[in-house]
Enzyme design. Structure first.
Site, short mmCIF file in Angstrom:
data_model
loop_
_atom_site.label_atom_id
_atom_site.label_comp_id
_atom_site.label_asym_id
_atom_site.label_seq_id
_atom_site.Cartn_x
_atom_site.Cartn_y
_atom_site.Cartn_z
N TYR A 1 42.71 49.91 37.33
CA TYR A 1 43.63 48.77 37.42
C TYR A 1 45.07 49.21 37.22
O TYR A 1 45.96 48.86 38.01
CB TYR A 1 43.26 47.71 36.38
CG TYR A 1 44.28 46.60 36.29
CD1 TYR A 1 44.38 45.65 37.30
CD2 TYR A 1 45.15 46.51 35.20
CE1 TYR A 1 45.34 44.64 37.23
CE2 TYR A 1 46.10 45.51 35.12
CZ TYR A 1 46.19 44.57 36.13
OH TYR A 1 47.15 43.59 36.06
N LYS B 1 48.35 49.15 40.02
CA LYS B 1 49.62 48.47 39.81
C LYS B 1 50.79 49.45 39.87
O LYS B 1 51.90 49.10 40.31
CB LYS B 1 49.60 47.73 38.47
CG LYS B 1 48.70 46.51 38.48
CD LYS B 1 49.10 45.51 39.55
CE LYS B 1 48.27 44.26 39.56
NZ LYS B 1 48.70 43.26 40.56
N THR C 1 45.32 33.02 33.29
CA THR C 1 44.60 32.84 34.55
C THR C 1 43.22 33.47 34.44
O THR C 1 42.88 34.11 33.44
CB THR C 1 45.35 33.49 35.73
OG1 THR C 1 45.26 34.93 35.61
CG2 THR C 1 46.81 33.08 35.76
#
Length: 326
Positions: A207, A211, A244
């Site tokens: 991850y 990014k 989220t």
């Protein structure tokens, strides 16, 4: 054993410590409040992952300002529901959903071809969709999921839409590409010989690396656009830690406490969307004033790796080769 600890355990510890630091910063800093933005009548925006979370708030605000908004996403039911919600508030909103799976290069190409067939301008591209800490897996094209979805799918989408962005921009009103990155880039690594994380897999490292790759792409894209004199700007945005569904795969003890932590320390999707919208719309960021990395309404310094021009160029060329682009 040492290699396993270094490659798998250490990235997780680094990411959770970074997350704690970010949350403390959010606790003691005011969130950026988006100033009033100009109307966007006649402009067209594409927002990936606009069916929920930050992407939905971006799409909603753009529609409020009169832009023609195209939501690209994998979940058709979610995307159509988002369109319906926006139209409930803005009856005359020009908003639509089209299927886009960033883990499928065929789907990306199909989405772009459908857009091009309509001969619309393209003024704003918000590369927002993403996944985080998903179990090890591969996209249909054989790429590690984080690398394929968060980075490579957006690289291809942007590349294929560049001509539309260039043709839609003017010297006093640039088209804009907004890449939603993360503070996680600060602990990310790029291994050009092992972009698929095949040696020792860590979803946390994957991850963070995706990014970082997205930020490197954003910076290299700005260089390419500037050298060609094209009226398009490119920047990256860190929306902060936002409440989220992105965090559903975090370490289980933290996930159990997430509801309480989120209420106290996380930003809302609307707050997370503010800097994304600022980068996409603000007249103060016209032209090359938009370039760089933005967080909480301000341009911020990035990690030392992002300043490596050779790494930027090598990742760009590797991506072009992987995707078979000219």
């Amino acid at each position: 054993m040492f290699t396993f600890l270094r490659c798998c355990i250490l990235p997780a510890l680094k990411l959770y410590l970074l997350g704690a630091k970010v949350l403390l910063g959010q606790l003691f800093n005011k969130t950026f409040k988006l100033p009033e933005m100009p109307q966007q009548e006649g402009k067209v925006a594409i927002v990936t992952g606009g069916g929920r979370g930050i992407g939905f708030e971006v799409a909603l605000h753009l529609a409020r300002l009169g832009a023609h908004v195209i939501i690209g996403g994998r979940d058709e039911q979610e995307g159509l529901a988002a369109v319906a919600r926006i139209r409930e508030e803005q009856r005359e909103a020009k908003v639509e959903f089209h299927s886009l799976d960033l883990g499928s290069m065929q789907s990306v190409r199909r989405f772009v071809q459908g857009f091009k067939n309509r001969h619309l301008p393209l003024n704003i591209l918000v590369n927002n969709a993403g996944i985080m800490l998903v179990p090890e897996g591969r996209t249909e094209d054989g790429y590690e999921l984080h690398f394929g979805v968060n980075y490579l799918g957006h690289f291809l989408l942007t590349w294929l839409l560049l001509d539309d962005l260039k043709q839609s921009g003017t010297s006093d009103c640039f088209s804009r590409v907004i890449n939603v990155s993360s503070s996680a880039h600060r602990i990310g690594e790029i291994k050009l010989h092992d972009l698929n994380s095949s040696e020792y897999y860590s979803s946390h490292a994957a991850y963070c690396g995706s990014k970082l790759a997205l930020l490197l792409f954003s910076l290299q894209l700005q260089k390419e656009l500037r050298s060609g004199g094209f009226p398009v700007s490119s920047c990256a945005v860190d929306p902060g830690m936002v409440d989220t569904a992105l965090y559903r795969n975090i370490w289980e003890p933290l996930r159990l406490a997430q509801g309480v932590i989120a209420q106290l320390l996380f930003w809302t999707p609307k707050e997370g969307a503010s800097t994304v919208l600022y980068a996409a719309l603000s007249p103060a960021l016209e032209g090359e004033h938009a370039q760089g990395y933005w967080a909480n309404g301000r341009r911020q310094m990035t990690s030392p790796l992002t300043f490596d021009p050779q790494l930027q160029q090598d990742l760009w060329e590797t991506s072009v080769r992987l995707l078979g682009l000219q």
